[in-house]
Scaffold this active site. Structure first.
Site, PDB file in Angstrom:
ATOM      1  N   VAL A  16       4.601   5.678  10.294  1.00  0.00           N
ATOM      2  CA  VAL A  16       5.808   6.106   9.581  1.00  0.00           C
ATOM      3  C   VAL A  16       5.554   7.500   9.014  1.00  0.00           C
ATOM      4  O   VAL A  16       4.557   7.736   8.328  1.00  0.00           O
ATOM      5  CB  VAL A  16       6.159   5.125   8.455  1.00  0.00           C
ATOM      6  CG1 VAL A  16       7.421   5.577   7.715  1.00  0.00           C
ATOM      7  CG2 VAL A  16       6.345   3.719   9.012  1.00  0.00           C
TER       8      VAL A  16
ATOM      9  N   ASP B 147       4.805 -10.002  -1.492  1.00  0.00           N
ATOM     10  CA  ASP B 147       3.956  -9.063  -2.239  1.00  0.00           C
ATOM     11  C   ASP B 147       4.634  -7.703  -2.329  1.00  0.00           C
ATOM     12  O   ASP B 147       3.989  -6.668  -2.316  1.00  0.00           O
ATOM     13  CB  ASP B 147       2.585  -8.928  -1.551  1.00  0.00           C
ATOM     14  CG  ASP B 147       1.599  -8.088  -2.360  1.00  0.00           C
ATOM     15  OD1 ASP B 147       1.592  -8.216  -3.603  1.00  0.00           O
ATOM     16  OD2 ASP B 147       0.852  -7.303  -1.752  1.00  0.00           O
TER      17      ASP B 147
ATOM     18  N   ASN C 158       3.574  -1.025  -1.351  1.00  0.00           N
ATOM     19  CA  ASN C 158       3.702  -1.326   0.080  1.00  0.00           C
ATOM     20  C   ASN C 158       5.110  -1.037   0.591  1.00  0.00           C
ATOM     21  O   ASN C 158       5.655  -1.752   1.422  1.00  0.00           O
ATOM     22  CB  ASN C 158       3.268  -2.758   0.408  1.00  0.00           C
ATOM     23  CG  ASN C 158       3.798  -3.765  -0.575  1.00  0.00           C
ATOM     24  OD1 ASN C 158       4.922  -3.636  -1.040  1.00  0.00           O
ATOM     25  ND2 ASN C 158       2.991  -4.760  -0.896  1.00  0.00           N
TER      26      ASN C 158
ATOM     27  N   ASP D  96       3.150  -3.953   5.196  1.00  0.00           N
ATOM     28  CA  ASP D  96       2.192  -4.956   4.720  1.00  0.00           C
ATOM     29  C   ASP D  96       2.820  -6.342   4.618  1.00  0.00           C
ATOM     30  O   ASP D  96       3.221  -6.789   3.545  1.00  0.00           O
ATOM     31  CB  ASP D  96       1.602  -4.554   3.363  1.00  0.00           C
ATOM     32  CG  ASP D  96       0.720  -3.330   3.463  1.00  0.00           C
ATOM     33  OD1 ASP D  96       0.304  -2.990   4.584  1.00  0.00           O
ATOM     34  OD2 ASP D  96       0.452  -2.706   2.417  1.00  0.00           O
TER      35      ASP D  96
END
Length: 283
Positions: free
Chosen positions: A124, A168, A173, A185
């Protein structure tokens, strides 16, 4: 740079032509920038089970399926074969989630292949072609904070409509490219339909977003988007176009003590994960 040992099999198989540099190292993996033919991608090298924190969290494993009963029994016993199967389940979870979410329109990196505990996927990048920064390091105005918060809530809704909860989600992330936030992630992704802690995990993800953006837009700290989104999902009313207000009616029934205990445990685990992440970033 010298090819790391864990990436050597991919170089030998022709999946990677060159390892250019290390991009980052976190609690579950180390990521490298690599060249595959003419394409620049990234290679996520999962850490061994005894070096990770998520592998011990039962909440993240609940509802995951294996190929057959023999594998399931081996995983329960913790045999050498069972540990190998558990690692494959852990690593494949992210690949499966990325494909599933991309198909649902969620902004996630494109996965290419997973081989020998290494996931090769899209790098990315920002508008200048450099590796995109984490949301945690992006300067935000109140207007941009509100826009990114709304965009990420929409991503959370798209994920839940696809039956997936990140588990999470935080500013650490989420990357920011030229078009906005990209979620990364996902090895701990949770199946919304089969996990007993799905609602708590979903609310925690959404609360993390409100807490981060709330430092810039304090009104978000009072929002209840997590409860609202889960309530619509549980009632079978959630769609990608569902309007959200951030408000829910006050409960009138008895308090679910078990749910409160689970929430406290999740909050404690979240605090420990944040401290571990800070230590990783410092090192």
């Amino acid at each position: 740079m010298k090819t790391p040992k864990r990436l050597e099999p991919l170089v030998q198989e022709g999946l990677i032509d060159e390892v250019k540099r290390q991009l980052m190292s976190g609690k579950e993996a180390t990521v490298y920038v690599v060249r595959c033919g003419a394409e620049i991608r990234c290679a996520k090298v999962y850490k061994e089970a005894n070096q990770r924190s998520f592998h011990q969290a039962v909440a993240y494993q609940e509802g995951r399926r294996v190929k057959n009963s023999r594998q399931a029994r081996a995983m329960e016993k913790g045999s050498r074969y069972g540990r190998k199967m558990a690692e494959e389940v852990w690593q494949n979870a992210e690949v499966d989630a990325l494909h599933r979410l991309a198909a649902a329109g969620v902004r996630v990196p494109t996965p290419y292949q997973c081989f020998e505990g290494v996931l090769v996927m899209e790098l990315v990048t920002d508008a200048d072609g450099n590796a995109a920064p984490r949301l945690s390091s992006v300067p935000l105005t109140p207007e941009l904070a509100l826009a990114y918060h709304a965009a990420l809530l929409h991503q959370v809704v798209l994920m839940l409509c696809a039956g997936v909860i990140h588990g999470d989600l935080s500013e650490y992330n989420i990357l920011v490219d030229a078009q906005g936030p990209v979620i990364i992630d996902l090895p701990q992704a949770i199946d919304a339909a089969s996990s007993s802690v799905a609602s708590s995990m979903l609310e925690r993800d959404v609360t993390n977003l409100a807490t981060f953006f709330g430092t810039i837009v304090p009104a978000l700290l009072e929002s209840q988007y997590g409860k609202e989104i889960w309530g619509l999902y549980e009632a079978g009313l959630l769609t990608p176009e569902s309007p959200l207000t951030g408000k829910v009616a006050a409960p009138t029934g008895a308090v679910d003590v078990d749910a409160v205990i689970r929430e406290i445990a999740l909050a404690r685990e979240e605090a420990e994960e944040i401290e571990r992440h800070k230590a990783d970033m410092a090192s």
